[in-house]
Design a protein around this motif. Structure first.
Motif, PDB file in Angstrom:
ATOM      1  N   VAL A   1       0.661   3.967  -3.095  1.00 25.34           N
ATOM      2  CA  VAL A   1       0.245   5.352  -2.802  1.00 25.34           C
ATOM      3  C   VAL A   1       1.335   6.321  -3.248  1.00 25.34           C
ATOM      4  O   VAL A   1       1.037   7.389  -3.811  1.00 25.34           O
TER       5      VAL A   1
ATOM      6  N   SER B   1      -3.275  10.273   2.935  1.00 21.05           N
ATOM      7  CA  SER B   1      -1.872  10.205   3.347  1.00 21.05           C
ATOM      8  C   SER B   1      -1.271  11.546   3.771  1.00 21.05           C
ATOM      9  O   SER B   1      -0.387  11.545   4.629  1.00 21.05           O
TER      10      SER B   1
ATOM     11  N   VAL C   1      -6.639   6.169  -0.053  1.00 20.12           N
ATOM     12  CA  VAL C   1      -5.502   6.182   0.883  1.00 20.12           C
ATOM     13  C   VAL C   1      -4.551   7.314   0.518  1.00 20.12           C
ATOM     14  O   VAL C   1      -4.005   7.995   1.399  1.00 20.12           O
ATOM     15  N   ALA C   2      -4.340   7.544  -0.781  1.00 17.91           N
ATOM     16  CA  ALA C   2      -3.478   8.653  -1.206  1.00 17.91           C
ATOM     17  C   ALA C   2      -4.060   9.993  -0.769  1.00 17.91           C
ATOM     18  O   ALA C   2      -3.315  10.907  -0.396  1.00 17.91           O
TER      19      ALA C   2
ATOM     20  N   SER D   1       2.739   8.638   5.232  1.00 22.46           N
ATOM     21  CA  SER D   1       2.882   7.748   4.080  1.00 22.46           C
ATOM     22  C   SER D   1       3.022   6.285   4.475  1.00 22.46           C
ATOM     23  O   SER D   1       3.224   5.442   3.629  1.00 22.46           O
TER      24      SER D   1
ATOM     25  N   THR E   1       0.806  -1.218   0.000  1.00 20.86           N
ATOM     26  CA  THR E   1       0.000   0.000   0.000  1.00 20.86           C
ATOM     27  C   THR E   1       0.844   1.276   0.000  1.00 20.86           C
ATOM     28  O   THR E   1       0.596   2.158  -0.836  1.00 20.86           O
TER      29      THR E   1
ATOM     30  N   TYR F   1      -6.645   2.616  -3.194  1.00 18.14           N
ATOM     31  CA  TYR F   1      -5.343   3.283  -3.177  1.00 18.14           C
ATOM     32  C   TYR F   1      -5.480   4.789  -3.381  1.00 18.14           C
ATOM     33  O   TYR F   1      -4.734   5.568  -2.789  1.00 18.14           O
ATOM     34  N   TYR F   2      -6.428   5.205  -4.185  1.00 18.76           N
ATOM     35  CA  TYR F   2      -6.633   6.644  -4.386  1.00 18.76           C
ATOM     36  C   TYR F   2      -7.185   7.304  -3.115  1.00 18.76           C
ATOM     37  O   TYR F   2      -6.812   8.432  -2.785  1.00 18.76           O
TER      38      TYR F   2
END
Length: 146
Positions: free
Chosen positions: A61, A95, A91-92, A100, A57, A88-89
């Motif tokens: 990211v 972040s 989570v990005a 991170s 992950t 993932y988007y």
């Protein structure tokens, strides 16, 4: 027949027990919710991966934040993961707030579970007309957390 000449019918017993069911189920619901919260928040800040896809992950990211695609042709340096790209988007997006590392992915997972619990509550409340059954539905969902 009893000594008083009255033998309670099954319907009489059920009507006597039925009002007690909420009092019996609500503590069980609280136990399920408490066990879920204990398991989730006890693991949220855990610094090591808890499952086999989790270590990828932060790298994926980082790819998103660098403007690279999540899915590309596999190479010896990078093989795309099986998870859906929306995860993932999201989570990005989280972040910058959570860093991170693995914490951002854990926070997204916890918020997703709480959001799903809210949707279950709204759906069951709307369909049954009872907030009590909505609580039971959410508790059943939380009880299935492995």
């Amino acid at each position: 027949m009893t000594a008083t000449g009255y033998e309670p019918r099954r319907d009489d017993l059920w009507s006597a027990v039925l009002p007690l069911l909420p009092a019996l189920w609500l503590p069980l619901c609280a136990i399920f919710a408490g066990a879920f919260l204990y398991a989730v928040f006890g693991r949220l800040a855990y610094p090591y991966p808890l499952e086999w896809l989790e270590p990828d992950t932060p790298g994926i990211v980082a790819r998103i934040l660098a403007g690279l695609p999540v899915y590309c042709e596999p190479s010896y340096a990078y093989v795309p993961s099986m998870k859906t790209p929306l995860y993932y988007y999201v989570v990005a997006a989280f972040s910058p707030v959570f860093g991170s590392g693995l914490l951002a992915g854990g926070a997204v997972s916890v918020l997703s579970s709480l959001g799903t619990s809210g949707l279950i509550w709204v759906f069951v409340r709307r369909e049954s007309g009872s907030a009590l059954w909505a609580v039971y539905g959410v508790a059943f969902f939380l009880a299935t957390y492995h």
